[in-house]
Design a protein around this motif. Structure first.
Motif, PDB file in Angstrom:
ATOM      1  N   ARG A 133       0.779  -1.116   0.013  1.00  0.00           N
ATOM      2  CA  ARG A 133      -0.030   0.039  -0.043  1.00  0.00           C
ATOM      3  C   ARG A 133       0.729   1.283  -0.097  1.00  0.00           C
ATOM      4  NH1 ARG A 133      -0.944   3.096   4.022  1.00  0.00           N
ATOM      5  NH2 ARG A 133      -0.704   1.744   5.693  1.00  0.00           N
ATOM      6  N   TYR A 154      -0.125   5.087  -1.041  1.00  0.00           N
ATOM      7  CA  TYR A 154      -1.034   5.462  -0.092  1.00  0.00           C
ATOM      8  C   TYR A 154      -0.718   5.758   1.143  1.00  0.00           C
ATOM      9  CZ  TYR A 154      -4.400   4.168  -3.929  1.00  0.00           C
ATOM     10  OH  TYR A 154      -5.137   4.066  -4.997  1.00  0.00           O
ATOM     11  N   SER A 167      -2.357   6.537   3.849  1.00  0.00           N
ATOM     12  CA  SER A 167      -3.633   6.167   4.706  1.00  0.00           C
ATOM     13  C   SER A 167      -4.243   4.767   4.410  1.00  0.00           C
ATOM     14  CB  SER A 167      -4.494   7.071   4.697  1.00  0.00           C
ATOM     15  OG  SER A 167      -5.641   6.683   5.284  1.00  0.00           O
ATOM     16  N   GLU A 174      -7.187   3.947   5.204  1.00  0.00           N
ATOM     17  CA  GLU A 174      -8.324   4.335   4.841  1.00  0.00           C
ATOM     18  C   GLU A 174      -8.551   4.912   3.394  1.00  0.00           C
ATOM     19  OE1 GLU A 174      -8.478   7.173   8.212  1.00  0.00           O
ATOM     20  OE2 GLU A 174     -10.065   5.797   8.972  1.00  0.00           O
ATOM     21  N   THR A 175      -7.587   5.592   2.974  1.00  0.00           N
ATOM     22  CA  THR A 175      -7.669   6.156   1.649  1.00  0.00           C
ATOM     23  C   THR A 175      -7.667   5.070   0.498  1.00  0.00           C
ATOM     24  OG1 THR A 175      -6.684   8.284   2.189  1.00  0.00           O
ATOM     25  CG2 THR A 175      -6.665   7.738  -0.149  1.00  0.00           C
ATOM     26  N   PHE A 204     -10.791   2.905   0.674  1.00  0.00           N
ATOM     27  CA  PHE A 204     -12.095   3.605   0.050  1.00  0.00           C
ATOM     28  C   PHE A 204     -11.711   3.945  -1.326  1.00  0.00           C
ATOM     29  CE2 PHE A 204     -13.872   7.630  -1.709  1.00  0.00           C
ATOM     30  CZ  PHE A 204     -15.327   7.544  -1.411  1.00  0.00           C
ATOM     31  N   THR A 205     -10.611   4.000  -1.927  1.00  0.00           N
ATOM     32  CA  THR A 205     -10.227   4.154  -3.382  1.00  0.00           C
ATOM     33  C   THR A 205     -10.577   2.713  -4.026  1.00  0.00           C
ATOM     34  OG1 THR A 205      -8.841   5.783  -3.047  1.00  0.00           O
ATOM     35  CG2 THR A 205      -8.679   4.799  -4.945  1.00  0.00           C
ATOM     36  N   ARG A 209     -13.472  -0.187   5.045  1.00  0.00           N
ATOM     37  CA  ARG A 209     -12.443   0.297   5.904  1.00  0.00           C
ATOM     38  C   ARG A 209     -11.748  -0.377   7.036  1.00  0.00           C
ATOM     39  NH1 ARG A 209     -12.437   3.206  10.370  1.00  0.00           N
ATOM     40  NH2 ARG A 209     -14.602   3.499   9.964  1.00  0.00           N
TER      41      ARG A 209
END
Length: 77
Positions: A23, A28, A30, A32-33, A36-37, A42
């Motif tokens: 990741r 990335y 985060s 979380e990002t 979400f993406t 999450r």
């Protein structure tokens, strides 16, 4: 020879750390990002990076996002 719970937990954490490294390498910062993406729950993704509740189905989904096969992922683990 059967592995102890501690040995198995250590190996699961290695998988989790490698997923997190993928990741971060993808840019990335985060989780979380990233989740979400890529349309991943999450909380579920958080647990994956912590070595909790990693299912094969979700692992394959995450690896597809990174264009990796299971063989490539586990090659250097």
């Amino acid at each position: 020879m059967e592995k102890s719970k501690e040995e198995l937990d250590k190996e699961i954490l290695l998988v989790a750390e490698k997923i997190k490294a993928l990741r971060v390498k993808a840019g990335y910062t985060s989780y979380e990002t990233f989740a979400f993406t890529n349309d991943i729950n999450r909380v579920q993704y958080y647990r994956i990076e912590k070595g909790q509740n990693i299912t094969l189905k979700t692992l394959i989904k995450v690896l597809k996002i990174h264009n990796l096969t299971l063989q490539e992922f586990f090659k250097d683990l």
